[in-house]
Design a protein around this motif. Structure first.
Motif, PDB file in Angstrom:
ATOM      1  N   ARG A   1       0.866  -1.166   0.000  1.00 56.47           N
ATOM      2  CA  ARG A   1       0.000   0.000   0.000  1.00 56.47           C
ATOM      3  C   ARG A   1       0.903   1.215   0.000  1.00 56.47           C
ATOM      4  NH1 ARG A   1      -3.393  -0.024   5.033  1.00 56.47           N
ATOM      5  NH2 ARG A   1      -1.408  -0.636   5.869  1.00 56.47           N
ATOM      6  N   ASN A   2       0.837   1.974  -1.031  1.00 57.54           N
ATOM      7  CA  ASN A   2       1.693   3.145  -1.118  1.00 57.54           C
ATOM      8  C   ASN A   2       0.875   4.375  -0.728  1.00 57.54           C
ATOM      9  OD1 ASN A   2       3.557   5.074  -1.663  1.00 57.54           O
ATOM     10  ND2 ASN A   2       4.125   4.262  -3.670  1.00 57.54           N
ATOM     11  N   LEU A   3       0.772   4.612   0.581  1.00 58.12           N
ATOM     12  CA  LEU A   3      -0.033   5.725   1.077  1.00 58.12           C
ATOM     13  C   LEU A   3       0.553   7.072   0.671  1.00 58.12           C
ATOM     14  CD1 LEU A   3      -1.004   4.435   4.622  1.00 58.12           C
ATOM     15  CD2 LEU A   3      -2.380   4.462   2.551  1.00 58.12           C
ATOM     16  N   GLU A   4       1.871   7.152   0.572  1.00 62.25           N
ATOM     17  CA  GLU A   4       2.495   8.412   0.173  1.00 62.25           C
ATOM     18  C   GLU A   4       2.090   8.792  -1.247  1.00 62.25           C
ATOM     19  OE1 GLU A   4       4.171  10.605   2.022  1.00 62.25           O
ATOM     20  OE2 GLU A   4       3.798   9.280   3.718  1.00 62.25           O
ATOM     21  N   LYS A   5       2.027   7.807  -2.128  1.00 64.00           N
ATOM     22  CA  LYS A   5       1.616   8.081  -3.509  1.00 64.00           C
ATOM     23  C   LYS A   5       0.177   8.591  -3.548  1.00 64.00           C
ATOM     24  CE  LYS A   5       0.079   4.978  -6.435  1.00 64.00           C
ATOM     25  NZ  LYS A   5      -0.074   3.856  -7.348  1.00 64.00           N
ATOM     26  N   TRP A   6      -0.705   7.945  -2.785  1.00 64.92           N
ATOM     27  CA  TRP A   6      -2.105   8.371  -2.786  1.00 64.92           C
ATOM     28  C   TRP A   6      -2.272   9.727  -2.105  1.00 64.92           C
ATOM     29  CZ3 TRP A   6      -4.990   6.609  -6.308  1.00 64.92           C
ATOM     30  CH2 TRP A   6      -4.785   5.335  -6.804  1.00 64.92           C
ATOM     31  N   GLY A   7      -1.456  10.010  -1.097  1.00 67.31           N
ATOM     32  CA  GLY A   7      -1.471  11.340  -0.479  1.00 67.31           C
ATOM     33  C   GLY A   7      -1.031  12.405  -1.467  1.00 67.31           C
ATOM     34  N   TRP A   8      -0.020  12.089  -2.265  1.00 67.46           N
ATOM     35  CA  TRP A   8       0.481  13.021  -3.282  1.00 67.46           C
ATOM     36  C   TRP A   8      -0.600  13.280  -4.334  1.00 67.46           C
ATOM     37  CZ3 TRP A   8       1.389  13.089  -8.526  1.00 67.46           C
ATOM     38  CH2 TRP A   8       2.259  14.071  -8.992  1.00 67.46           C
ATOM     39  N   ILE A   9      -1.249  12.221  -4.784  1.00 67.76           N
ATOM     40  CA  ILE A   9      -2.317  12.370  -5.785  1.00 67.76           C
ATOM     41  C   ILE A   9      -3.481  13.171  -5.202  1.00 67.76           C
ATOM     42  CG2 ILE A   9      -4.085  11.092  -7.084  1.00 67.76           C
ATOM     43  CD1 ILE A   9      -1.925   8.885  -7.474  1.00 67.76           C
ATOM     44  N   TYR A  10      -3.844  12.886  -3.944  1.00 65.63           N
ATOM     45  CA  TYR A  10      -4.939  13.622  -3.306  1.00 65.63           C
ATOM     46  C   TYR A  10      -4.630  15.117  -3.236  1.00 65.63           C
ATOM     47  CZ  TYR A  10      -8.145  15.516   0.032  1.00 65.63           C
ATOM     48  OH  TYR A  10      -9.080  16.310   0.618  1.00 65.63           O
TER      49      TYR A  10
ATOM     50  N   ASN B   1      -3.212  16.644   5.560  1.00 69.27           N
ATOM     51  CA  ASN B   1      -2.239  15.836   4.830  1.00 69.27           C
ATOM     52  C   ASN B   1      -0.932  16.608   4.643  1.00 69.27           C
ATOM     53  OD1 ASN B   1      -1.354  13.512   3.443  1.00 69.27           O
ATOM     54  ND2 ASN B   1      -1.905  14.423   1.487  1.00 69.27           N
TER      55      ASN B   1
END
Length: 147
Positions: free
Chosen positions: A15-24, A84
């Motif tokens: 789970r790449n939470l950092e990637k999804w945080g960046w996209i968000y 975030n």
């Protein structure tokens, strides 16, 4: 002498939470620009400008579900976006693992509490409260709502 290699481990789903945080952050930023400039235009430019903003103006806006959703979406996106961002700053600059966890927990609690309270205000706002001071209410709106 033969060497044995360890058996390969089964791949764990990552789970790449950092990637999804960046996209968000990018997606919410674009939507927030539209919401905020729409909010500023309606409140400050259209009509009588700043002079029009009072209890009756807000009551008239929030009597319409469109503006409740608009302001609620702006509230949610802005608070999560800001939270975030603060989480990212905490990850970058707080190296002590305990302090990092505590600060991120405090950020989460603050964001969740503000979202809860803000959503409660937007959804339960009464445009015609009983015992309101005369002249503060939009009487035409209250009559239209049957109050």
């Amino acid at each position: 002498m033969a060497t044995t290699l360890p058996a390969p481990r089964a791949a764990r789903p990552r789970r790449n939470l950092e990637k999804w945080g960046w996209i968000y952050m990018r997606a919410s930023g674009v939507v927030l620009v539209v919401l905020i400039f729409g909010h500023l235009f309606i409140n400050l430019v259209a009509g009588q400008g700043v002079k029009q903003i009072d209890f009756a103006f807000i009551a008239g806006k929030w009597a319409n579900p469109f503006w409740q959703v608009w302001d609620g979406l702006m509230l949610w996106l802005a608070l999560i976006h800001g939270g975030n961002g603060m989480r990212t700053i905490t990850n970058d600059y707080v190296t002590n693992p305990t302090a990092n966890r505590l600060l991120k927990g405090a950020i989460l609690v603050a964001v969740a509490l503000l979202i809860l309270l803000g959503t409660l205000v937007i959804t339960t706002f009464d445009p015609c409260p009983p015992n309101a001071a005369p002249g503060t209410l939009d009487t035409s709106l209250c009559q239209a709502l049957g109050r």
